[in-house]
Scaffold this motif. Sequence first.
Motif, mmCIF file in Angstrom:
data_model
loop_
_atom_site.group_PDB
_atom_site.id
_atom_site.type_symbol
_atom_site.label_atom_id
_atom_site.label_comp_id
_atom_site.label_asym_id
_atom_site.label_seq_id
_atom_site.Cartn_x
_atom_site.Cartn_y
_atom_site.Cartn_z
ATOM 1 N N ARG A 37 0.841 -1.213 0.000
ATOM 2 C CA ARG A 37 0.000 0.000 0.000
ATOM 3 C C ARG A 37 0.872 1.257 0.000
ATOM 4 O O ARG A 37 0.577 2.236 -0.700
ATOM 5 C CB ARG A 37 -0.925 -0.006 1.209
ATOM 6 N N ILE B 213 2.187 1.892 -3.427
ATOM 7 C CA ILE B 213 1.135 2.445 -4.298
ATOM 8 C C ILE B 213 0.975 3.940 -4.025
ATOM 9 O O ILE B 213 0.853 4.759 -4.958
ATOM 10 C CB ILE B 213 -0.194 1.697 -4.070
ATOM 11 N N THR C 126 -3.737 9.211 -1.350
ATOM 12 C CA THR C 126 -3.857 7.898 -1.993
ATOM 13 C C THR C 126 -4.043 6.795 -0.952
ATOM 14 O O THR C 126 -4.884 5.905 -1.112
ATOM 15 C CB THR C 126 -2.612 7.607 -2.846
#
Length: 541
Positions: free
Chosen positions: A465, A468, A518
């Motif tokens: 995560r 990303i 994000t």
Amino acid sequence: MSDDRIGRASLFLASGTVVSRILGFVKAAMLASAIGVTGASADAFTVANQLPNTVYVVVAGGVLSAVLVPQIVRAGLHADGGRAYINRLLTLALVVLVGITVLATLAAPLLAWLYGIRFDQSTRDLATLFAYWCLPQIFFYGLYTLLGEVLNARRSFGPFTWVPVLNNLVAITGLVIYIAVWGSDPDGLRSAGEWDPAMIAVLAGSASLGIAVQAVVLFWFWRRIGLRYRPDFRWRGVGLGDAGRMASWTFGMLLLTTFAGLVETNVVAGASGPGSASVAALSNAWLLFMLPHSVITVSIATAYFTRMSEHASIGDLDRVRADFSSATRGVGLIIVLASVVLVMCSYPFATAFVSGASFDTKLVFGNVVLAYMVGLLPFSMLFIVQRTFYSLGDTKTPFFFTLFQVVLFSGGALLLLNVLPEFIAIGIALLTSLACVAQVALAAILLRRRLGTIDGWHITSSFVRYAIGAVPAVIVGFVTLVLLGGISEDGFAMSGLFPAVLSMAVIGVVMSLAYLGTLWLIRTPELRGFAEPVLRRLRRG
């Protein structure tokens, strides 16, 4: 110690570290203005000022950090709450530190030669004169570590991270005096032969005075938590033998890292000269590298270390594993962001740090910073793995994964003797990062064998995560850097101190928003765990 108390302790540690590091950057920037980050003067002072820390770390520093907190936690089970142990340990350590400090100071010419083999004679002579003033710091580094680690073990976390503020203020005062009397030399053009005894005394003496103040002040905090130091030379019968056995492996590990440091210094010293990155440039780039590590990793891991030691002392490995996983994921969340932001800010940072230097000097310094940042995340993860082993009373295993890293690094560093001087410092920084990646991979495997599991799936999914979230942050960061002129000689971000600082702030903000936004959208548990209590308080307010 509850998670809430861990959070408060980590925040308090981080706040002190932030203030100290800001002042540390002010001090380092003033030093760069005074003597530069390239050239003979900067390299000679850097070697001399690093010597006390190097000698101290070899003989005591890491040994104390590795064994002191776990041993004091265990000693707290004694009827007197560990007071006898603490007094005897401190007495023994102070006796050893005095002896080491005297011997090291007498050996200043030998130490300067050992770390400056590739310097010319005048630079080595200047390093020796600086060393006579700097080496007494060994005793005060030791005193600071002893007093501070005892406070940490008693859950008084603040003083250890806040008193370096005093050190920086004293050193900054010394630099103000130096610049006012002898002027600035940001490009490092002053030769080693131009230094006189008064210049050396003010520059190096103020550095040592700051370390002394930082250490002695901690006695006052001892009294605040009810501790009173009483010299006690009865060193038998309070478990010091266990500490000694643990320390023997840590001592060997520190000898390995010191050997690697010796190789590094002498390889990179071959590039010493005006306009070329060498010992001083590496040292100052490392200062930026250590900022997020000190503020984030050390602050969080120090609070967890005490709790892990408590859980390990009663054999509760499930909680040790949970502590390791929580610390790793919490640190990783912030360090990933810090890594990508500092990569994008490398050149503006170089400008802010040596704003009065030439564009070529800024580029040289910025490239070294950039190469170091590759290793920031693995270096922080290694710190947590290492502290987990220490909490288990295991200093043997860290010796072997450190040996692995030293062999890799030293072999690679010797190969860099064959490259052009202008690429040596960059090569050393990149090699440090790559060797750290390999070291933390091995260390994690060994920790998994020791604990049975390290919650690997949970940790890995969290880091996926984070990766990303880093992608859009890097994109918007690079675009912002280009728009601000951060890669061109006449660009805004490279034009001076204020534009560079403003550019770094803008880059940091836009990258943080992209990264955190994000992570929030993909419902990252660690971010929500940090943010939701804050949002609840804001809503109530």
